[in-house]
Design a protein around this motif. Structure first.
Motif, PDB file in Angstrom:
ATOM      1  N   GLN A 199       1.173   3.894  -3.077  1.00  0.00           N
ATOM      2  CA  GLN A 199       1.254   6.074  -3.664  1.00  0.00           C
ATOM      3  C   GLN A 199       2.746   5.869  -3.435  1.00  0.00           C
ATOM      4  N   CYS A 227      -2.006  -2.244  -7.345  1.00  0.00           N
ATOM      5  CA  CYS A 227      -1.694  -1.579  -8.312  1.00  0.00           C
ATOM      6  C   CYS A 227      -2.212  -0.351  -9.080  1.00  0.00           C
ATOM      7  N   GLY A 247      -4.380   1.492  -8.118  1.00  0.00           N
ATOM      8  CA  GLY A 247      -4.113   2.377  -8.019  1.00  0.00           C
ATOM      9  C   GLY A 247      -3.810   3.269  -9.114  1.00  0.00           C
ATOM     10  N   LYS A 256       2.810   6.405  -7.271  1.00  0.00           N
ATOM     11  CA  LYS A 256       1.331   7.359  -7.397  1.00  0.00           C
ATOM     12  C   LYS A 256       2.233   8.841  -7.657  1.00  0.00           C
ATOM     13  N   VAL A 257       3.191   9.043  -6.436  1.00  0.00           N
ATOM     14  CA  VAL A 257       3.389  10.386  -6.459  1.00  0.00           C
ATOM     15  C   VAL A 257       4.998  10.773  -6.964  1.00  0.00           C
ATOM     16  N   ALA A 291       0.903  -1.358   0.171  1.00  0.00           N
ATOM     17  CA  ALA A 291       0.185  -0.110   0.228  1.00  0.00           C
ATOM     18  C   ALA A 291       0.347   0.866   0.102  1.00  0.00           C
ATOM     19  N   THR A 292       1.997   1.072   0.598  1.00  0.00           N
ATOM     20  CA  THR A 292       3.245   2.478   1.026  1.00  0.00           C
ATOM     21  C   THR A 292       3.741   2.681  -0.513  1.00  0.00           C
TER      22      THR A 292
END
Length: 146
Positions: A24, A79, A82, A27-28, A20-21
């Protein structure tokens, strides 16, 4: 800055949290994730009073590879949810850290994001730390999550 992230997974709850981390993080950075799960080969032939007991090594390895695919499917789903590109790799080695480092090199990864179980004392001594071994054998940055 980081465009190719290697994410080792063993299917544990801690690895799922790291996934999960990592999603993210990807994505950043507008990055893709290369997930790797290492299936360890059949380790030994146990002995008994009557001689060698030879379990079916082929069945053992097939089940481990199937479990690795299942672990990678969870990362792929995270993935996809996200919107992060994903590629999955199943490695096969007695030493998972070697496969992790090789996969990072092969897939031109910029960083390795991995969970650490944070073992202490005798557990760390006897069970070892794949995270520590990865840190010792790669020149890439490693983001360790707990």
């Amino acid at each position: 800055m980081f465009k190719n992230i290697l994410l080792p997974t063993d299917g544990s709850p801690l690895s799922e949290k790291a996934t999960a981390t990592a999603v993210q993080f990807a994505k950043v950075h507008g990055a893709r994730i290369v997930g790797v799960c290492v299936a360890q080969p059949f380790p030994f032939v146990p002995l008994s009073d009557g001689g060698a007991v030879v379990p079916d090594a082929e069945v053992f390895e097939t089940q481990l590879k199937s479990a690795a695919q299942t672990h990678l499917a969870k990362v792929a789903a995270a993935c996809a949810a996200g919107g992060v590109p994903f590629e999955g790799v199943v490695g096969n080695s007695h030493n998972p850290y070697e496969e992790i480092v090789k996969a990072a090199e092969k897939h031109n990864c910029d960083i390795i994001v991995m969970a650490s179980h944070g073992r202490k004392g005798l557990n760390k001594l006897f069970l070892g730390s794949e995270t520590q071994k990865v840190l010792a054998h790669t020149t890439l940055p490693v983001l360790v999550l707990r």
